[in-house]
Design a protein around this motif. Structure first.
Motif, PDB file in Angstrom:
ATOM      1  N   ALA A  81       0.825  -1.211   0.000  1.00  0.00           N
ATOM      2  CA  ALA A  81       0.000   0.000   0.000  1.00  0.00           C
ATOM      3  C   ALA A  81       0.855   1.256   0.000  1.00  0.00           C
ATOM      4  O   ALA A  81       0.411   2.322  -0.432  1.00  0.00           O
ATOM      5  N   CYS A  89      -5.413  -8.998   0.690  1.00  0.00           N
ATOM      6  CA  CYS A  89      -5.175  -7.611   1.089  1.00  0.00           C
ATOM      7  C   CYS A  89      -4.067  -6.955   0.276  1.00  0.00           C
ATOM      8  O   CYS A  89      -3.907  -5.735   0.325  1.00  0.00           O
ATOM      9  N   ASP A 107      -6.465  -4.685  -2.574  1.00  0.00           N
ATOM     10  CA  ASP A 107      -6.116  -3.312  -2.199  1.00  0.00           C
ATOM     11  C   ASP A 107      -6.020  -2.399  -3.413  1.00  0.00           C
ATOM     12  O   ASP A 107      -6.428  -1.225  -3.355  1.00  0.00           O
ATOM     13  N   ARG A 155      -8.603   0.660  -3.516  1.00  0.00           N
ATOM     14  CA  ARG A 155      -8.047   1.997  -3.260  1.00  0.00           C
ATOM     15  C   ARG A 155      -8.264   2.919  -4.444  1.00  0.00           C
ATOM     16  O   ARG A 155      -8.765   4.043  -4.297  1.00  0.00           O
ATOM     17  N   SER A 186      -2.512   2.584   5.166  1.00  0.00           N
ATOM     18  CA  SER A 186      -3.356   1.463   5.553  1.00  0.00           C
ATOM     19  C   SER A 186      -3.730   1.510   7.031  1.00  0.00           C
ATOM     20  O   SER A 186      -3.772   0.484   7.703  1.00  0.00           O
TER      21      SER A 186
END
Length: 488
Positions: free
Chosen positions: A170, A259, A263, A267, A418
């Protein structure tokens, strides 16, 4: 109850750290003159502890220490005879514990903890730490079930602690390239996302292994390893890694890399709670006409569809598909036949599909993101296939530590990629896929004496109230039951 002297001392030290930037302005002599270049005064150091010091916990606590800039005061693990020995070598002065509850109750000066345990302990350990005012860094998936994710997200706000989930990709700056492509509108209306992985890479899809207490390693505290899960005799082939395929402990392929993969579209498209989910799973036959049935564990492969309402970025409802067990989606026409689709050898990937083209990326862990834009008219734009950076894991742990020192609500806190405000809803989406898988395996005997699978339908989700609205039996998988002492 009046706070103890040690608690007052710890709170005062934490307040000092938060205000260090202001306080340092009164010093006339620069700190580096007194202590050397890179010197950090002990009063400015964060006191860190690890819950889960082996496996991924080795790099989590090491990266959080920022090459010794911060102080690691305690390590907690249920088995220091395995890979956790590396953390002892890295931090020989740290006190050792088997039970995170004992560690957090005794070590009052701990400011923040990394949590890198098996999935089923994430929620209980994070809750216990946050209740005591500790900042937390929790490995992905944030929790074992949806209810835990919602609770931790709300608790982080209530307790005003700084949080970060360990999906380190992330913090990869190349996500900005993907975001720019989405925001530019080049793809036109985006309505579909396809995600796939080569996981599981651990044993999965068969009957739960038989207990054998005689094989328990002498250094392993089996009761603490079980944590919130039902009490059973020691069972080989679970600790330290193969727990991932069993629902009491793990969250399968989705929990391992969901994840990292989900993500990216979650996102960049600004997604939130899903509206519906449905799935199918691979069927294994070891007996003619009788499919194997092992609802206690994850299937060998699955295909899941998750639906989302339109967002400002997608401008239309999104259909997201997930496939694991090596099953890949079909190649869009815009991607040439001789190109890897997603990552190397097309093993893992994400496709964000619009009416004018496709964005393709690799898994977003510590692998190269490899962002690629393919337009239907033949135009392409590629990011680098090899990434360069000065920090391990994009500084994901270090940024969390800096935010802890700056304090809740600080600029550093708000810039975390995150924190639980984001990671909680995203994790709920990941775990929605597992809820669909477990519902798919629900069965009961019908009036003809035959076993009937009654959960094989599209599940409608009320995200705000955390409920499946058209199959009450599916709601048992929103949370779980806990052994006493490990409740969430």
């Amino acid at each position: 109850m009046k706070p103890s002297k040690s608690e007052n001392s710890g709170n005062s030290r934490r307040e000092f750290i938060k205000n260090a930037a202001i306080a340092s302005s009164i010093f006339i002599v620069p700190r580096h003159v007194l202590g050397g270049v890179g010197f950090t005064a002990p009063s400015d150091q964060l006191n860190l502890a690890a819950i889960g010091a082996g496996g991924k916990g080795i790099s989590d606590i090491k990266n959080a220490s920022v090459n010794g800039r911060e102080r690691v005061v305690a390590l907690c693990d249920v088995d220091f005879s395995g890979s956790a020995k590396q953390s002892i070598e890295n931090f020989p002065k740290a006190k050792l514990y088997a039970d995170y509850r004992e560690m957090l109750d005794k070590e009052k000066d701990i400011d923040a903890v990394t949590i890198s345990t098996p999935d089923h302990v994430h929620g209980p350990a994070a809750k216990y730490a946050m209740e005591r005012g500790k900042h937390v860094y929790v490995q992905k998936p944030l929790t074992h079930n949806i209810r835990e994710a919602r609770m931790l997200t709300e608790m982080a706000r209530d307790k005003k602690v700084v949080t970060q989930m360990g999906n380190q990709g992330a913090s990869n700056p190349l996500l900005g390239m993907v975001q720019k492509w989405v925001d530019s509108g080049k793809l036109g209306k985006i309505s579909k996302v396809q995600i796939w992985t080569n996981r599981p890479v651990w044993p999965q899809g068969f009957a739960f292994p038989q207990p054998d207490p005689g094989q328990k390693p002498s250094a392993l505290n089996w009761d603490l390893w079980l944590g919130p899960a039902p009490e059973i005799p020691f069972t080989p082939n679970l600790h330290p890694f193969n727990w991932r395929g069993w629902w009491d402990y793990g969250t399968g392929a989705l929990g391992d890399v969901g994840c990292h993969l989900i993500d990216i579209p979650f996102r960049t498209l600004g997604l939130h709670y899903p509206t519906a989910a449905e799935c199918s799973v691979g069927t294994v036959f070891t007996k003619m006409w009788t499919p194997d049935y092992h609802p206690e564990g994850c299937p060998a492969s699955s295909f899941i569809t998750i639906n989302f309402a339109a967002t400002d970025k997608s401008r239309s409802p999104i259909e997201m598909t997930w496939s694991d067990g090596g099953i890949r989606p079909s190649r869009p026409d815009a991607i040439p036949a001789d190109h890897d689709m997603g990552g190397t050898n097309s093993a893992n990937g994400v496709l964000i599909i619009g009416e004018n083209g496709v964005i393709a990326t690799n898994i977003n862990d510590s692998s190269p993101l490899m962002p690629k834009l393919y337009m239907n008219d033949g135009y392409t734009e590629f990011g680098p296939e090899k990434e360069e950076g000065d920090e391990p894991e994009y500084g994901h742990q270090r940024k969390w530590v800096d935010a802890c020192k700056a304090g809740f609500g600080s600029k550093e806190h708000k810039e975390l990629m995150s924190s639980f405000d984001y990671a909680g809803p995203m994790t709920e989406t990941v775990l929605m896929g597992n809820l669909a898988i477990r519902s798919y395996m629900l069965r009961r005997q019908n009036s003809r004496g035959q076993m009937e699978f009654f959960g094989r339908r599209k599940l409608l989700w009320d995200g705000n109230n955390m409920r499946i609205t058209n199959l009450e039996e599916a709601n048992q998988f929103v949370g779980r039951e806990y052994r006493p002492g490990f409740e969430v």
